[in-house]
Design an enzyme around this catalytic site. Structure first.
Site, PDB file in Angstrom:
ATOM      1  N   GLY A 113       0.829  -1.193   0.000  1.00 56.20           N
ATOM      2  CA  GLY A 113       0.000   0.000   0.000  1.00 56.20           C
ATOM      3  C   GLY A 113       0.874   1.258   0.000  1.00 56.20           C
ATOM      4  CB  SER A 187       4.392  -3.438  -3.036  1.00 58.07           C
ATOM      5  OG  SER A 187       4.070  -2.229  -3.671  1.00 58.07           O
ATOM      6  CD1 TRP A 188       3.451  -0.344   3.093  1.00 55.78           C
ATOM      7  CD2 TRP A 188       5.025   1.193   2.725  1.00 55.78           C
ATOM      8  NE1 TRP A 188       3.734   0.244   4.305  1.00 55.78           N
ATOM      9  CE2 TRP A 188       4.712   1.207   4.102  1.00 55.78           C
ATOM     10  CE3 TRP A 188       5.996   2.077   2.252  1.00 55.78           C
ATOM     11  CZ2 TRP A 188       5.318   2.056   5.008  1.00 55.78           C
ATOM     12  CZ3 TRP A 188       6.615   2.940   3.158  1.00 55.78           C
ATOM     13  CH2 TRP A 188       6.278   2.919   4.523  1.00 55.78           C
ATOM     14  CG  ASP A 353       6.579  -4.620 -10.439  1.00 53.01           C
ATOM     15  OD1 ASP A 353       5.772  -3.683 -10.607  1.00 53.01           O
ATOM     16  OD2 ASP A 353       6.876  -5.074  -9.319  1.00 53.01           O
ATOM     17  CG  HIS A 385       3.484  -4.534  -8.169  1.00 52.59           C
ATOM     18  ND1 HIS A 385       4.744  -4.312  -7.667  1.00 52.59           N
ATOM     19  CD2 HIS A 385       2.614  -4.119  -7.202  1.00 52.59           C
ATOM     20  CE1 HIS A 385       4.653  -3.774  -6.457  1.00 52.59           C
ATOM     21  NE2 HIS A 385       3.376  -3.651  -6.151  1.00 52.59           N
TER      22      HIS A 385
END
Length: 411
Positions: A113, A187-188, A353, A385
């Protein structure tokens, strides 16, 4: 006799009709629940707002719903043996649950996120016979209290990277875990995993990272500011911009086009609920439409129709992007030396990605190798991704299994 016949007829009538009546009532209850959920998602027309979501590319082989088979798949579904809320201060309570082997290698999953929240699915990246699996929702998201969709202002209080890093260690201590065996972040979540391991180097043994995001200015600019994704997904980028253009007041587009994140933030924090949901739908719809190789529009519609996911996803992501992740420029690469005692870092990154570019994974890998920190990097062909990409699932499961072996051998 006539009374008996009447009773028998009545019994027969109701024995047939009552189950149908009860069934229809139960369907009505379910439909009302879904209706209230979707109505709250846009506050007006009763369905997810897909106006600014670009159509997916063609998929004549139907791989969005019929993916290729890979050697490894997620482990079987499991239920937690412990769950609860942890008061971490600042008015926040984190929801968490623990599953797998109570005496296994402690592993924690850090969602993306920021604001995306976790799902029970993520437990399945770990072998439940070998790992003690901890998952939790970060501040303002998922089941944690407050959720940004319910109390926006409170959800943003003390919602920064240093605070989230501290939360991870508070949860570790609460669960009486001496040291995380594996911290998995995508990701985050990969950003947060690196920040945590650098802040608490003695409290983690290994990292498993997917879709690396180092929060460099170039990464933020590429994704949200200067049209970097236009090269691969021109429709998605134009939809992302068009929402701001269509909702700009007279003459303001020239200014807002130079600060798209600021323009989204203005709308995401509007006093008007319809504006907030429309902005969140456009923002999240953009990111989801570039997150996978094969896109299923129905999945995007489900996200956009679930406010408890939609609002935190949009609000927290823009909040962190506008504030450079609450880190100084280049912090995660500058502090790689803090990872020198890790047993291993495993990185899985989709070759296709378009959210977190492969160059971030390469930069991190080179920095680790320069310090002789054990690292495996796998670029996965045909993967984007999302951690639902079959090729990434396969790579992450193999990496998770490998780290279990590495940690067992090092004991």
């Amino acid at each position: 006799i006539s009374s008996i016949i009447f009773i028998m007829k009545a019994f027969l009538f109701w024995s047939i009709r009552l189950p149908l009546l009860l069934f229809s009532c139960s369907i009505l209850d379910i439909s009302n629940a879904f209706a209230s959920l979707s109505m709250s998602a846009n506050g007006a027309n009763g369905k997810a707002d897909m106006r600014y979501v670009s159509p997916p590319a063609s998929d004549m082989a139907h791989q969005a719903n019929n993916a290729l088979n890979y050697p490894r798949e997620l482990y079987s579904e499991i239920e937690p043996f412990e769950e609860g809320y942890l008061d971490i201060g600042d008015g926040h309570q984190l929801y968490y649950d623990v599953s797998g082997n109570p005496d296994g290698i402690p592993a924690v999953f850090l969602h993306g996120g920021p604001g995306a929240g976790v799902s029970p699915r993520v437990r399945r990246f770990f072998d439940p016979t070998k790992y003690k699996i901890v998952i939790f929702d970060q501040r303002g998201s998922g089941k944690s209290i407050p959720n940004a969709s319910k109390d926006l202002e409170a959800s943003l209080v003390a919602n920064t990277t240093p605070k989230l890093v501290s939360d991870i260690d508070k949860l570790r201590r609460h669960l009486k875990i001496s040291k995380w065996g594996v911290v998995l972040g995508g990701s985050w979540g990969s950003t947060l995993a690196l920040a945590y391991a650098q802040a608490y180097p003695t409290h983690v043994s290994a990292l498993l990272l997917r879709g690396v995001f180092l929060f460099g200015p170039d990464e933020v600019e590429y994704l949200f500011c200067n049209g970097g994704t236009y090269g691969q997904n021109p429709q998605a980028w134009e939809c992302y911009c068009k929402y701001i253009q269509d909702t700009s007041s007279d003459g303001s587009w020239d200014v807002e086009s130079k600060n798209l994140l600021g323009a989204y933030w203005k709308r995401l924090t509007s006093d008007d609920i319809k504006t907030r949901y429309a902005a969140a739908s456009a923002f999240v719809g953009y990111e989801l439409s570039i997150s996978k190789t094969y896109i299923d529009p129905n999945v995007i519609e489900q996200y956009l129709g679930t406010p408890e996911i939609l609002i935190p996803f949009a609000v927290m992501e823009v909040h962190y992007m506008l504030n450079s992740g609450f880190m100084y420029r280049g912090q995660l690469l500058d502090n790689v030396v803090q990872l020198k005692n890790l047993k291993k870092v495993s990185i899985c990154h989709g070759r296709g990605d378009y959210v977190c570019q492969p160059q971030a994974a390469w930069r991190l890998t080179q920095a680790l190798r320069n310090l002789n920190i054990p690292v495996d990097l796998e670029f996965v062909s045909g993967a984007g991704h999302s951690d639902t990409e079959p090729g990434l699932v396969d790579a992450m499961i193999r990496a998770s299994d490998d780290l279990a072996d590495v940690l067992c051998l090092s004991e």
